[in-house]
Design a protein around this motif. Structure first.
Motif, short mmCIF file in Angstrom:
data_model
loop_
_atom_site.label_atom_id
_atom_site.label_comp_id
_atom_site.label_asym_id
_atom_site.label_seq_id
_atom_site.Cartn_x
_atom_site.Cartn_y
_atom_site.Cartn_z
N LEU A 70 9.63 36.38 35.07
CA LEU A 70 10.24 35.54 34.31
C LEU A 70 11.69 36.03 34.18
N ARG A 91 13.57 34.76 37.20
CA ARG A 91 13.87 33.40 37.15
C ARG A 91 15.12 33.02 36.35
N ILE A 92 15.13 33.66 35.01
CA ILE A 92 16.16 33.36 34.16
C ILE A 92 17.46 33.75 34.64
N ILE A 98 18.53 31.12 37.28
CA ILE A 98 18.72 29.75 36.82
C ILE A 98 20.04 29.66 36.10
N VAL A 127 16.75 23.90 42.65
CA VAL A 127 17.73 24.20 41.77
C VAL A 127 18.96 24.21 42.17
N ASN A 158 11.43 24.85 28.42
CA ASN A 158 11.80 25.13 29.57
C ASN A 158 11.49 26.75 29.97
N SER A 175 8.13 26.29 31.76
CA SER A 175 8.22 25.57 32.87
C SER A 175 8.58 26.65 33.83
N LEU A 176 9.49 27.59 33.56
CA LEU A 176 10.14 28.49 34.50
C LEU A 176 8.87 29.51 34.85
N TYR A 177 8.03 29.91 33.87
CA TYR A 177 7.11 30.95 33.85
C TYR A 177 5.72 30.06 34.91
N VAL A 210 10.48 25.20 41.18
CA VAL A 210 11.25 24.67 39.84
C VAL A 210 12.39 23.62 40.46
N TYR A 226 15.85 19.89 33.88
CA TYR A 226 16.74 20.26 32.72
C TYR A 226 18.01 19.48 32.44
#
Length: 802
Positions: free
Chosen positions: A508, A511-512, A515, A527, A578, A581-583, A588, A593
């Motif tokens: 996670l 991904r954060i 993004i 993305v 969100n 959803s990312l998890y 993605v 978003y």
């Protein structure tokens, strides 16, 4: 500026520059966009966009009055569209947009007796038109030809109605008022004359002088106050520059429209005339299996009059006009809680966000969904300002329309509605006069959206057995719904489900990071082309560094602080959704978003509006580098991964024929005769085995093999020859097309097709250039001798995958 404020500003400036340069270095300097940034076509497009901005800026800043500036801008836009071969698509889509606005204005003025404004007119006009198309389809009169006749006939009536409403405008007094209206500076006109009204002024508009009514027609407002816009003088240079940038970046999207036809648009967006409506309306079971054909089809239904024309850009142009309306809706929303010039920063920042503006260059329904969600937020803000429950009803209507546009709206629009209700309960109690006839009449605004929702969800219910598909299959199954053949409910397994706890957190976190700063990797492909850029991070930096700097002009607990509180509630809820959803999602998509990006910008600007002028100006200046980086990314990315805009073409037919281009490609590829066979009847149904998306461009009903067998189809229908035959008969398929080199012996679908030929269920195997077209036997199997001949052709002439 005191020393503490200077230190905070310097820290914010340093961090902003570092964040922007780091992301640019990772993506453009050494990352996936480095090659794109080095291409001459990109530089040509960038120089052209800069030149367009400069001309627009000079028009808005130097023109003596509004009429000169906007006529000049309109002429420039028309010339630009002609040179980029999109003049007719933009003109047709623009005329249809005006039709929808007039239809909504007729409903709002005659039924509701309200003047809600331009955006609400479009919303109601769209919902009414979808409802009419659904009713015509129920009556088996929903062919595209009939829909176009309806639009033409009703459009003529609406023009007559509009002319009657404006007949008083021809009086001498009106001319004097019009002169005052047109002599306002162009960019200040944006800030003043085009603000939406309060409900208290709606009913008074019709009693105003004729020229004031004309102002209402243009803006959805009553007569503007003298303080709203000056009557003479030049526009503010900053406002002129921002307005010019907004139009220039809209034209950037328009210029590459013909080249940027993306996979999803070809998959289901621009083929509505064969995949959604085959002649009897939208409720006919066309045998489609891919889940994208079962999505809520409100946007595609609305665009049916523009479907089936030689250029895909006729359909895509609707989204560009929708993008302009969305920017205007954002400005109107910001204007409710921000100073006029600061409100203009919201659309100015939005045009630099690829995750928003790149959606204007597709046939996907994301832009119209964002438009509806902005109107939901706007309705709540107007309620808090005017204390009239009619605005809450209008917000509910906008939410209902969003639900027929995109399946993810079930999550995001419902979240907006739920959080709005909780916030209102916590801060304001709904008020109004339920017995007031004017208030009671406003409830009729729910009628078009409710009937459109029933019509669109009813289609999915009739075909599939559930009102909404995609990831919601499982939910409806638990509620007792039964999915119809041949559809298949694939479960949603979270991407990090099978990882140990520590790895889940790391997954996670990665991904954060991606993004926020560096959207590269196999799970970030969708993305990067619809990214929020670094503006969210920059606003976070500004809030962290400048949060305690400068005087705060907004007092907690006052009406001025309410919008910031509301946006914060929405932002926190969307952040949680969100993160989930990312998890959860293996792939993605950045366009999920869009609303989140807008909420970050709106919340940040609302926070800045409460700061002192020195701190606010410093923060706005720091947004410019992030804005410029976002503009760079908009130029480098789009959903089709095309580069540049194809150059200028002074001599052209007014539109680019994508159908002719596809035919030429098929002829060069060695299947020109096969194209002619399939083009003879648009109702021909074909299962195509070939490379996507090109294999979908045959001018008839075409599903790819991936549609049928992939994750978003039903793998069971290709599990065996009898299962595949059952589906071919259910869908009334006429042909199977096999592109050379796509499959080979030993692959399951190859063996299934060979078995069905051997059994006589597939026959008349025709070869061209190593490609095959095979007819599907509708009745009893072909004789054995015929089957043997077809099998010999199949074995000997199909060029298999090496």
């Amino acid at each position: 500026m005191i020393r503490r404020e200077k230190t905070a500003a310097l820290m914010a400036a340093a961090l902003t520059i570092v964040v922007t340069l780091y992301s640019a270095w990772k993506l453009v300097g050494t990352g996936v966009l480095s090659w794109h940034a080095a291409q001459p076509d990109f530089y040509s497009m960038a120089l052209e966009t800069a030149a367009v901005w400069l001309i627009l800026f000079l028009l808005f800043f130097c023109a003596k009055n509004c009429l000169t500036a906007w006529l000049g801008a309109a002429f420039l836009c028309a010339v630009f569209c002609w040179l980029h071969v999109i003049f007719l698509p933009m003109a047709f889509a623009g005329a249809y947009t005006v039709y929808l606005i007039l239809a909504g204005r007729w409903f709002n003025r005659t039924v509701l007796r309200q003047n809600l404004g331009l955006c609400w007119d479009y919303l109601m006009g769209g919902a009414l038109t979808i409802t009419v198309f659904c009713l015509l389809s129920l009556a088996q009169l929903g062919s595209i030809h009939n829909l176009r006749l309806w639009v033409a006939a009703s459009g003529l009536c609406l023009l007559m109605w509009a002319g009657m409403r404006l007949r008083g405008f021809l009086t001498g007094t009106a001319r004097v008022h019009l002169r005052d209206f047109l002599t306002a500076p162009a960019a200040d006109h944006m800030r003043g004359f085009m603000t939406a009204p309060s409900v208290d002024r709606m009913h008074g508009v019709m009693a105003d002088p004729a020229a004031d009514r004309m102002r209402g027609w243009l803006s959805g407002a009553g007569a503007p106050q003298p303080s709203d816009a000056p009557s003479c003088g030049r526009s503010h240079p900053g406002s002129s520059a921002m307005l010019a940038a907004i139009l220039a970046l809209l034209l950037l999207q328009a210029g590459r429209m013909n080249l940027a036809v993306d996979f999803d648009s070809i998959w289901y967006g621009v083929r509505s005339h064969v995949m959604l409506n085959s002649g009897n309306g939208i409720y006919e079971n066309l045998g489609t299996l891919g889940v994208v054909y079962t999505y809520p089809k409100g946007w595609e239904v609305l665009g049916l009059p523009l479907a089936g024309l030689p250029s895909y850009s006729f359909s895509i142009s609707m989204n560009l006009w929708m993008g302009a309306l969305t920017l205007f809706a954002a400005y109107e929303t910001a204007r409710l809680c921000l100073k006029p010039r600061l409100a203009l920063w919201l659309p100015f920042l939005m045009v630099s966000v690829p995750g928003i503006m790149n959606m204007a260059d597709t046939a996907k329904p994301d832009m119209v969904t964002l438009f509806c969600q902005l109107l939901m937020i706007q309705g709540v803000l107007r309620f808090t300002e005017e204390r009239r429950t009619g605005w809450l009803v209008a917000a509910l209507a906008a939410g209902g329309v969003s639900l027929i546009m995109k399946p993810t709206a079930v999550v995001f629009s419902t979240a907006v509605a739920g959080i709005s209700a909780l916030w209102l309960l916590a801060h304001r109690k709904p008020s109004g006069s339920p017995g007031n006839p004017k208030e009671m009449r406003v409830w009729l605004i729910l009628l078009p959206s409710a009937t459109a929702l029933i019509g669109i969800w009813g289609r999915t219910m009739k075909l599939v057995g559930v009102p909404v598909t995609s990831v919601f299959y499982g939910l409806f199954q638990k509620l007792g719904f039964e999915i119809k053949y041949p559809f298949y409910a694939a479960g949603l397994s979270p991407a990090g489900k099978h990882m140990p706890q520590g790895e889940r957190l790391l997954f996670l976190a990665k991904r954060i990071y991606r993004i926020l700063l560096n959207p590269q990797g196999h799970d970030m492909a969708h993305v990067l082309i619809a990214w929020g850029a670094v503006l969210p991070v920059v606003f976070l930096v500004l809030r962290a560094c400048l949060g305690g700097a400068g005087k705060t002009s907004r007092k907690p607990g006052t009406a001025q602080a309410l919008p910031l509180s509301y946006f914060t509630w929405l932002l926190m809820a969307m952040s949680f959704i969100n993160l989930v959803s990312l998890y959860s999602l293996s792939q993605v998509d950045g366009n999920y978003y869009m609303l989140y990006y807008v909420l970050i910008l709106l919340t940040g600007l609302c926070w800045l509006d409460g700061k002192g002028p020195v701190c606010r100006k410093a923060a706005l200046a720091l947004l410019i580098p992030a804005w410029g980086y976002g503009v760079l990314l908009c130029g480098l990315t789009n959903w089709a991964w095309t580069i540049g805009n194809g150059g200028l073409h002074p001599v052209n037919s007014g539109y680019y024929s994508h159908i002719q281009e596809a035919q030429e490609k098929r002829t060069a590829q060695g299947s020109g005769t096969i194209w002619n066979i399939l083009a003879a009847n648009p109702s021909h149904r074909v299962i195509a085995l070939g490379d996507l998306p090109d294999v979908l461009t045959f001018p008839c009903w075409v599903q790819s093999y991936v549609d049928v067998s992939g994750y978003w189809g039903n793998p069971q229908v290709v599990s065996s020859a009898p299962a595949f035959l059952e589906y071919l008969q259910f869908a009334d398929v006429d042909y199977i097309y096999m592109e050379r080199g796509y499959v080979c012996s030993g692959v399951r679908i190859y063996d299934i097709i060979r078995t069905l030929i051997e059994e006589g269920h597939l026959y008349n195997v025709c070869e061209e250039g190593g490609n095959l077209i095979i007819s599907v036997q509708k009745g009893d199997p072909q004789p054995e001798i015929t089957a043997e001949h077809d099998l010999e052709v199949f074995d000997n002439l199909y060029i298999q995958h090496p």
